[in-house]
Design an enzyme around this catalytic site. Structure first.
Site, PDB file in Angstrom:
ATOM      1  N   ASN A   1      -7.140  -9.215  11.073  1.00 50.77           N
ATOM      2  CA  ASN A   1      -6.395  -8.026  10.856  1.00 50.77           C
ATOM      3  C   ASN A   1      -6.394  -6.956  11.864  1.00 50.77           C
ATOM      4  O   ASN A   1      -7.389  -6.836  12.646  1.00 50.77           O
ATOM      5  CB  ASN A   1      -7.382  -7.361   9.578  1.00 50.77           C
ATOM      6  CG  ASN A   1      -6.980  -7.831   8.204  1.00 50.77           C
ATOM      7  OD1 ASN A   1      -6.900  -9.272   7.933  1.00 50.77           O
ATOM      8  ND2 ASN A   1      -6.938  -6.892   7.085  1.00 50.77           N
TER       9      ASN A   1
ATOM     10  N   ASP B   1      -0.715 -10.503  -0.791  1.00 45.91           N
ATOM     11  CA  ASP B   1       0.636 -10.507  -0.379  1.00 45.91           C
ATOM     12  C   ASP B   1       0.867 -11.065   1.118  1.00 45.91           C
ATOM     13  O   ASP B   1       2.044 -11.648   1.321  1.00 45.91           O
ATOM     14  CB  ASP B   1       1.341  -8.766  -0.245  1.00 45.91           C
ATOM     15  CG  ASP B   1       0.266  -7.971   0.494  1.00 45.91           C
ATOM     16  OD1 ASP B   1      -0.868  -8.606   1.191  1.00 45.91           O
ATOM     17  OD2 ASP B   1       0.276  -6.608   0.527  1.00 45.91           O
TER      18      ASP B   1
ATOM     19  N   GLY C   1      -5.045  -6.964  -0.794  1.00 52.54           N
ATOM     20  CA  GLY C   1      -6.332  -7.691  -1.261  1.00 52.54           C
ATOM     21  C   GLY C   1      -7.364  -6.809  -1.462  1.00 52.54           C
ATOM     22  O   GLY C   1      -7.285  -5.421  -1.425  1.00 52.54           O
TER      23      GLY C   1
ATOM     24  N   THR D   1       2.068  -2.133   6.679  1.00 52.03           N
ATOM     25  CA  THR D   1       0.948  -1.270   6.608  1.00 52.03           C
ATOM     26  C   THR D   1       0.019  -1.823   7.703  1.00 52.03           C
ATOM     27  O   THR D   1      -0.750  -1.276   8.442  1.00 52.03           O
ATOM     28  CB  THR D   1       0.395  -0.568   5.159  1.00 52.03           C
ATOM     29  OG1 THR D   1       1.448  -0.229   4.763  1.00 52.03           O
ATOM     30  CG2 THR D   1      -0.742   0.279   5.500  1.00 52.03           C
TER      31      THR D   1
ATOM     32  N   ALA E   1       0.867  -1.328  -0.025  1.00 49.45           N
ATOM     33  CA  ALA E   1       0.075   0.138  -0.079  1.00 49.45           C
ATOM     34  C   ALA E   1       0.916   1.176  -0.093  1.00 49.45           C
ATOM     35  O   ALA E   1       0.548   2.353  -0.508  1.00 49.45           O
ATOM     36  CB  ALA E   1      -0.821   0.060   1.145  1.00 49.45           C
TER      37      ALA E   1
END
Length: 489
Positions: A296, A237, A83, A259, A13
């Site tokens: 996440n 990734d 994603g 990130t 990102a």
């Protein structure tokens, strides 16, 4: 000596890189060389937050051309990216609309609407994917509701890595690991879920059936005229990063740190029970039919924004100043939606501390301390959730990716989680990308075989938990308070 030269295009990102890997078969050694590194970031265009995909494509081609100009024979190419985001194409392969970024606010309120209309549990049982407001499911609904004039022109929807592979080869592919991040793939069939697609407003004809990593999508013709195979790697990734995580045994967890921070474990089966749903655990696809059971965490995005706003260029100096401060004076929840893309990250962090009657972090070092302590504490909470979910504690945590270079955060994580942390490899996504290419070239047998190569060639650093650290005492105090409340309840 037999060599293989593979090129990994790894887009994050905040930056992208074209990396050349040289694999020596006889000694099973793998070396990486950076060919081209370039910036990536968010742009504002016609009222949307977007990606500059043309600039990214130019940078990718520049990197590939540099390899060819050196006279190196490239055996294969692979591309991985973040994603959920996608590019729309018409029948002629031309872009339709803008490549909108997941941090755009167009999906506001749509996740709640989906849960109300379809049922939260039903969505989760279908997809096994965590609820995040920017998932592709909600992005497509936003597109079809807010820009209906585009729909007649759309023939294909390609996720980011598939789009760049298409630009190199002219062939379309929908790679499975990245497709699962959309919340649109049925966890039982590994194909697009018709109920979820229908709710999104997207046409199923826009998508091809997802393919598992390892197939050759097509060929890129280099300036010298050679046809070079482009392999569908584990193109999310994080999926690539997990492949390169030297996990050893069932009690190892991973944390892909960049990130975003993504913490989880590998499993042969998904976890979609009520406990997993309540904890918002995701079951993203991995290589060889494995699931990436993870959560996440907002990650170093908060720090990146602070560095940008305060115009801080010397990160090591900031970390050193941060380390000199006492721990746990300023604590926030990094996963609060208000940190997704605020106008000013520093002000948002300060506002949360003010609202919760904490001291206000004013200096650069205090803001850094707030972020690092808060992340480490959240890592500890998530690791505990994951251990409860699977019914077994973890014995070690592998931190991979660019964030594993932050030795302060690594030690804070070890202390807060109370387990051994192994940091490295740094270029985990790139290495995992290369690993699938080497398997496609029949140089390696499987993921476990590749991890043995990584373990012997990567630089790994171990951090041992210190039970006497400030953050360890803070965690112990929190646990004691929780137990007291549970006993009194």
């Amino acid at each position: 000596m037999t060599f293989r030269n593979c090129v990994a295009v790894d887009l994050g990102a905040s930056s992208g890189r074209v990396m050349l890997a040289r694999y020596e078969r006889e000694c099973r050694s793998l070396t990486l060389r950076e060919i081209h590194r370039f910036n990536n970031g968010l742009h504002s265009q016609n009222g949307y937050v977007t990606w500059d995909v043309d600039s990214l494509e130019s940078a990718i081609r520049l990197g590939l051309n540099k390899v060819c100009e050196e006279g190196i024979r490239i055996d294969s190419i692979g591309i991985d990216t973040w994603g959920v985001d996608f590019v729309l194409l018409d029948q002629q392969g031309q872009r339709v609309g803008l490549p909108v970024a997941y941090r755009d606010s167009r999906t506001h309120g749509l996740m709640a609407l989906a849960q109300k209309q379809l049922g939260k549990s039903d969505i989760y049982q279908r997809s096994g994917i965590q609820f995040l407001p920017f998932n592709t499911l909600y992005q497509l609904r936003a597109l079809t509701e807010q820009q209906p004039e585009l729909i007649p022109h759309i023939a294909h929807a390609l996720l980011m890595p598939d789009y760049f592979s298409y630009r190199l080869t002219g062939k379309m592919n929908w790679e499975y690991t990245n497709a699962t991040t959309t919340q649109l793939v049925n966890i039982n069939s590994d194909d697009w879920d018709e109920t979820l697609l229908a709710w999104s407003g997207a046409n199923k004809a826009w998508f091809g059936r997802p393919t598992h990593p390892g197939n050759v999508i097509g060929h890129w013709i280099c300036p010298q005229g050679n046809e070079i195979p482009v392999v569908a790697v584990a193109s999310h990734d994080t999926a690539s990063a997990v492949i390169a995580s030297p996990l050893n045994g069932s009690r190892a967890a991973y944390l892909s740190s960049g990130t975003w921070s993504l913490m989880g474990f590998e499993s042969q089966t998904p976890f979609t029970n009520d406990t997993a749903l309540a904890a918002n655990i995701t079951n993203e696809g991995g290589a060889e039919g494995r699931y990436r059971v993870l959560k996440n965490i907002m990650g170093l995005w908060l720090l990146q924004r602070v560095l940008q706003e305060r115009q801080i260029n010397d990160l090591p100096a900031l970390i050193a100043a941060t380390q000199a401060l006492p721990a746990c004076r300023f604590i926030i929840n990094p996963n609060d939606d208000r940190f997704i893309n605020p106008d000013e990250m520093c002000s948002e962090i300060q506002a949360v501390c003010r609202e919760t009657a904490q001291p206000i972090p004013e200096s650069d070092a205090e803001l850094g301390r707030c972020i690092f302590d808060s992340l480490a504490l959240l890592y500890a909470d998530v690791l505990h959730e994951l251990a409860q979910l699977r019914g077994e504690d973890f014995s070690q945590l592998h931190i991979v990716g660019g964030g594993c270079q932050n030795t302060l955060l690594n030690q804070l994580c070890a202390d807060a989680c109370g387990i051994r942390v192994i940091a490295g490899p740094v270029e985990a996504s790139t290495l995992g990308n290369i690993g699938i290419q080497l398997m496609a070239l029949d140089e390696l047998n499987n993921v476990d075989d590749f991890r043995q190569v990584v373990s012997t060639t990567a630089n790994l650093t171990t951090f041992t938990p210190n039970p006497d650290s400030e953050i360890a005492h803070y965690v112990a105090q929190i646990h004691s308070t929780r137990q007291t409340k549970e006993l009194c309840a």
